[in-house]
Design a protein around this motif. Sequence first.
Motif, PDB file in Angstrom:
ATOM      1  N   PRO A   1      31.224  55.070  49.269  1.00 27.66           N
ATOM      2  CA  PRO A   1      31.128  56.218  48.356  1.00 27.66           C
ATOM      3  C   PRO A   1      31.066  57.520  49.145  1.00 27.66           C
ATOM      4  N   PRO A   2      31.542  58.629  48.536  1.00 22.68           N
ATOM      5  CA  PRO A   2      31.666  59.894  49.271  1.00 22.68           C
ATOM      6  C   PRO A   2      30.346  60.366  49.866  1.00 22.68           C
ATOM      7  N   ALA A   3      29.249  59.994  49.207  1.00 26.21           N
ATOM      8  CA  ALA A   3      27.956  60.464  49.701  1.00 26.21           C
ATOM      9  C   ALA A   3      27.665  59.916  51.081  1.00 26.21           C
ATOM     10  N   LEU A   4      28.219  58.743  51.338  1.00 30.25           N
ATOM     11  CA  LEU A   4      27.920  58.111  52.626  1.00 30.25           C
ATOM     12  C   LEU A   4      28.925  58.487  53.710  1.00 30.25           C
ATOM     13  N   GLN A   5      29.942  59.249  53.341  1.00 34.92           N
ATOM     14  CA  GLN A   5      30.978  59.603  54.313  1.00 34.92           C
ATOM     15  C   GLN A   5      30.358  60.304  55.530  1.00 34.92           C
ATOM     16  N   GLU A   6      29.449  61.205  55.232  1.00 35.11           N
ATOM     17  CA  GLU A   6      28.792  61.962  56.299  1.00 35.11           C
ATOM     18  C   GLU A   6      28.113  61.006  57.280  1.00 35.11           C
ATOM     19  N   LEU A   7      27.425  60.019  56.676  1.00 34.40           N
ATOM     20  CA  LEU A   7      26.676  59.043  57.481  1.00 34.40           C
ATOM     21  C   LEU A   7      27.616  58.251  58.375  1.00 34.40           C
ATOM     22  N   SER A   8      28.743  57.827  57.779  1.00 40.24           N
ATOM     23  CA  SER A   8      29.653  56.989  58.558  1.00 40.24           C
ATOM     24  C   SER A   8      30.263  57.807  59.690  1.00 40.24           C
ATOM     25  N   GLN A   9      30.469  59.097  59.433  1.00 40.90           N
ATOM     26  CA  GLN A   9      30.975  59.964  60.499  1.00 40.90           C
ATOM     27  C   GLN A   9      30.005  59.958  61.678  1.00 40.90           C
ATOM     28  N   LYS A  10      28.721  60.002  61.337  1.00 44.11           N
ATOM     29  CA  LYS A  10      27.710  60.012  62.372  1.00 44.11           C
ATOM     30  C   LYS A  10      27.689  58.671  63.122  1.00 44.11           C
ATOM     31  N   SER A  11      27.737  57.601  62.328  1.00 46.15           N
ATOM     32  CA  SER A  11      27.633  56.292  62.975  1.00 46.15           C
ATOM     33  C   SER A  11      28.870  55.975  63.807  1.00 46.15           C
ATOM     34  N   PHE A  12      30.000  56.603  63.477  1.00 43.98           N
ATOM     35  CA  PHE A  12      31.198  56.424  64.290  1.00 43.98           C
ATOM     36  C   PHE A  12      30.921  56.801  65.739  1.00 43.98           C
ATOM     37  N   ASP A  13      30.336  57.993  65.902  1.00 40.53           N
ATOM     38  CA  ASP A  13      30.013  58.430  67.250  1.00 40.53           C
ATOM     39  C   ASP A  13      28.971  57.517  67.889  1.00 40.53           C
ATOM     40  N   GLN A  14      27.998  57.133  67.044  1.00 44.51           N
ATOM     41  CA  GLN A  14      26.918  56.306  67.600  1.00 44.51           C
ATOM     42  C   GLN A  14      27.442  54.973  68.110  1.00 44.51           C
ATOM     43  N   VAL A  15      28.339  54.388  67.281  1.00 42.35           N
ATOM     44  CA  VAL A  15      28.876  53.087  67.693  1.00 42.35           C
ATOM     45  C   VAL A  15      29.667  53.216  68.970  1.00 42.35           C
ATOM     46  N   LEU A  16      30.486  54.273  69.029  1.00 43.50           N
ATOM     47  CA  LEU A  16      31.263  54.487  70.253  1.00 43.50           C
ATOM     48  C   LEU A  16      30.332  54.629  71.443  1.00 43.50           C
ATOM     49  N   LYS A  17      29.263  55.361  71.225  1.00 44.39           N
ATOM     50  CA  LYS A  17      28.339  55.605  72.331  1.00 44.39           C
ATOM     51  C   LYS A  17      27.671  54.304  72.770  1.00 44.39           C
ATOM     52  N   SER A  18      27.212  53.541  71.765  1.00 44.79           N
ATOM     53  CA  SER A  18      26.460  52.334  72.135  1.00 44.79           C
ATOM     54  C   SER A  18      27.376  51.291  72.745  1.00 44.79           C
ATOM     55  N   SER A  19      28.670  51.310  72.378  1.00 46.22           N
ATOM     56  CA  SER A  19      29.512  50.243  72.914  1.00 46.22           C
ATOM     57  C   SER A  19      30.258  50.660  74.171  1.00 46.22           C
ATOM     58  N   TYR A  20      30.362  51.940  74.459  1.00 48.07           N
ATOM     59  CA  TYR A  20      31.066  52.308  75.688  1.00 48.07           C
ATOM     60  C   TYR A  20      30.185  53.027  76.690  1.00 48.07           C
ATOM     61  N   VAL A  21      29.446  54.040  76.208  1.00 48.44           N
ATOM     62  CA  VAL A  21      28.724  54.876  77.169  1.00 48.44           C
ATOM     63  C   VAL A  21      27.520  54.146  77.731  1.00 48.44           C
ATOM     64  N   GLU A  22      26.791  53.450  76.851  1.00 49.23           N
ATOM     65  CA  GLU A  22      25.549  52.850  77.318  1.00 49.23           C
ATOM     66  C   GLU A  22      25.751  51.724  78.330  1.00 49.23           C
ATOM     67  N   PRO A  23      26.716  50.810  78.100  1.00 45.04           N
ATOM     68  CA  PRO A  23      26.931  49.785  79.140  1.00 45.04           C
ATOM     69  C   PRO A  23      27.275  50.395  80.482  1.00 45.04           C
ATOM     70  N   THR A  24      28.076  51.457  80.456  1.00 46.99           N
ATOM     71  CA  THR A  24      28.443  52.095  81.714  1.00 46.99           C
ATOM     72  C   THR A  24      27.225  52.692  82.388  1.00 46.99           C
ATOM     73  N   MET A  25      26.378  53.357  81.577  1.00 48.91           N
ATOM     74  CA  MET A  25      25.190  53.961  82.168  1.00 48.91           C
ATOM     75  C   MET A  25      24.297  52.905  82.773  1.00 48.91           C
ATOM     76  N   GLN A  26      24.198  51.773  82.060  1.00 46.08           N
ATOM     77  CA  GLN A  26      23.400  50.680  82.612  1.00 46.08           C
ATOM     78  C   GLN A  26      23.998  50.166  83.914  1.00 46.08           C
ATOM     79  N   ALA A  27      25.326  50.066  83.918  1.00 47.50           N
ATOM     80  CA  ALA A  27      25.980  49.455  85.078  1.00 47.50           C
ATOM     81  C   ALA A  27      25.802  50.304  86.320  1.00 47.50           C
ATOM     82  N   ILE A  28      25.923  51.642  86.178  1.00 45.44           N
ATOM     83  CA  ILE A  28      25.799  52.471  87.381  1.00 45.44           C
ATOM     84  C   ILE A  28      24.389  52.973  87.571  1.00 45.44           C
ATOM     85  N   GLY A  29      23.584  52.877  86.540  1.00 43.73           N
ATOM     86  CA  GLY A  29      22.212  53.361  86.674  1.00 43.73           C
ATOM     87  C   GLY A  29      22.106  54.860  86.502  1.00 43.73           C
ATOM     88  N   LEU A  30      22.919  55.430  85.607  1.00 42.78           N
ATOM     89  CA  LEU A  30      22.839  56.858  85.343  1.00 42.78           C
ATOM     90  C   LEU A  30      21.653  57.133  84.424  1.00 42.78           C
TER      91      LEU A  30
END
Lengths: 212, 202, 484
Positions: C261-290
Amino acid sequence: MDQFEMLKAWAETNVETTMFYILATLAIPLAYGVILDKTIIRSGFILIGVFGSICGLFLLLQAQFLALAQLMIYAVGITLVIVIALMLTNPRMEKSQLSNATPANQLGAFMVAVGLFMTIYLSVRPENWTLSSEPLDVNNVEVLGRALTTDYSLPFEFASVLLLAALIGSIMLAKAEKPPKPGEDDYEYSVVEDGPISDDARHDREPAASKR
Amino acid sequence: MTSSTATNTQTPAQAMSYTLAYAIAVFFVVSAYATGNLDNFVQMVGLAPVLESWALKDYTELLAFILIVLLGSTVALLGGTTSIIMAVGTVGSFFALTLNQHPLIQYLTLAAVLFSIGLYGMVVSRNAVRVLMSIELMLNAVNINLVAFARYVDPVQVKGQLFAIFVITVAAAEAAVGLAIVLSIYRNTSTVDMERFNLLKW
Amino acid sequence: MRNGAEILKLGTLTLVWWCIIFGAVWAACYIVGILIPMALSSYESDAARMTAETCRALTPILSVLVFIPINAMFMVLFERRGLAIFTVRLGPNRVGPDGYLQTAADAVKLLFKEDITPRGADAFMFTLAPIVFFAPSIFGAMPLLAAVTNYHELFQIVNLPTGIFFILAASSVPVVGIVMGGWASNNKYSLVGGLRSAAQAISYEIPLVLSLVTVCLMAGTLDVVQIAKQQAGGILNWNIFGGGALRGLDTALALKFSNQPPALQELSQKSFDQVLKSSYVEPTMQAIGLGAGQEGLAGIIAAFAVVILIGSILIAYGLYMTGACAEINRIPFDLPEAESELVSGYNTEYSGIKFAIFFLAEFTNLFIVASIAAVMFLGGGDCPVPAWLGTMLGGPVIESMINQALTPLIQIKLVDPPTLFAAIWVILKVYGIVFFAVLIRGTLPRFRIDQLMDFGWKRLIPLSLIVFVLVVFAREFVNVHVGS
């Protein structure tokens, strides 16, 4: 119903033994074929049969990975190289190019072989083996891979160094140094023989690597 | 080829019939052992105390083995086909020696048989490549041992299988280098006869 | 399109033959695997139970045995017609309606030909060679069958924990048959063909195996069913696109585009970034220790690693296809049977049924190699449309409509919808690769033996090792299929 269950129970206990004896009866005469067949190239092909039945034995022992490595490295890789070497060193496909050992030598060798076998058997038979009744995990590839990369990583690295040395050494040895004399046309084969020989060594590395 | 001089006078049909007779005899010995008739026979003849005095009470299979070997050498002297006699005798004695044993001992015995065949081939063969083939056979026998131990003695850590992997690796390297040496010797001397590889004789 | 009509004809021919092949396999599986056990289940005797069990256990091998000969007939015809299109000819078009039965007639002819053993040949080895060449392909097909039928219970029993290794071992055996046949024929050309084949197969097996090992590295298992299962959910999850490296992107896109529903569009926009972050940025940070605050750097490294992964796997796919072409002796690697040099090499002396077996095995091997590629790289029985896009396009509706239409058939277990859809996708993928092989055959010239060896040892093997090492390092920074 009872009969069915009984049949199943019988199968569970005895199929392994039966299969073992079938494979053993296959392996022993084939092994004799390898050392006694007059056509030496055929004995090279018989060697593939021996390795195939040993692969079956490994499957019975629930060592799937080793069975497949056996098939891939021994039965195909090494034996094909041996067959090619046989064809190169026996270009006219002679039946029995070589003289056989004298009967006395044969008898002596036979006695030594029987003596060795009896020694092994008599020392193995009365031994009280500390048998473990724990079931072997069928999927033991992971155990093998873990052990190879942790506890046994040093031998593993040494094995790869050994293979590299063997690769380079066999290429250097088998390479024709000078152009062939007229009439000797094994130069054209030297392209062929470099490949498979050195390749085998390579062959061993992938199974090891695939276990990560 | 054969160790007996009588072979030359035999026709192939006679040699074949001797061999066939031997195979049947081996079959009877093995089945007598398997059904327990050999034990009864030992009791009946009165050999049991003798065996007991040699501490061989539970070793009736050795009796079957000796019987098979004796029969085999007799038939070979009479003029059977030696290679078939050897194969049949080995299979028969293998059966006799392992039928009532634990699977581990069965595998170890098979490995010992293959190892001995490899040893015999290595000593008897003149062709250098066949010697290499015999060595491969012996290495494989060792592998059977290791994998059998991994299955029955150490099924948790399967160290036997690990060692078998290393054996396969070394065998591959050995085959590659060995065949390369054979090829380079062949290139120089045009022969693979082990008897003539005596360049470093003195 | 000058020859559009011919292409259309090839298309109809393919469809008709697919119906014949898979209809036959389907009928055989249904009768033996389901109908007979169902009929026997009413009897309470031991014999009936045993027969039912045996029938069920034999279904996979029966299906393969039914499939192989009919499929080889189709593939020969497909190849001839395909080549005819590429060279602007007509191809076989006389026997049956528009040449549909040409290869069936050829098969009958081969079976009735005299079976000749040449003088001086080693008769036993000569007979054994086609069998050694053919038999492994049956075994090699088994785990693949389990992988492409989407967990159908009948075919699960042929799965192995060492699946892909088993397939590779089985597919390396046929070369023994070639050498054996070449030597036993007592013919120079055959012998040279056999030796060439041995050298070639052993050399090209290394890049082939190494490229598959690279995929296994991503998957963390050797089990083909597991590997196929990991790739479920659309093209972004397939191994060919980074072996699960794009899975995070897939999830994020699914969140963004799922019908909310349109009300949740905003939320999904936010979670899009979050998912990208948790699945790409965080493993990398863990791997190099940033530490915190270095997300930008981690993001760049992660993007770089993903690009490397995708590129490596694409190269690995190319290596696999090259190695596979050499392994099954197809043009441009068909030196063992080069017609113009060796008068068809190792099978010069073969005729009649033995030649037919060689021929059968060759095309079966092509099919198996294509199915390995489909399962290992192209997602097995998975629909290429990502799941979220499929939902947006109304996939579930279509699916339920099909299910409803097939309800009577499903009830008598004639159709199992998941298996059916998986099978359709697998067929499309596999024959797509086969078509590609035919295209290559119509395009490329043959290698010379020294060029072949140079290409294998000096180009392909180093390249495959480099790809392997790259993947080993790059996957540390990205979540791939391992462990998921």
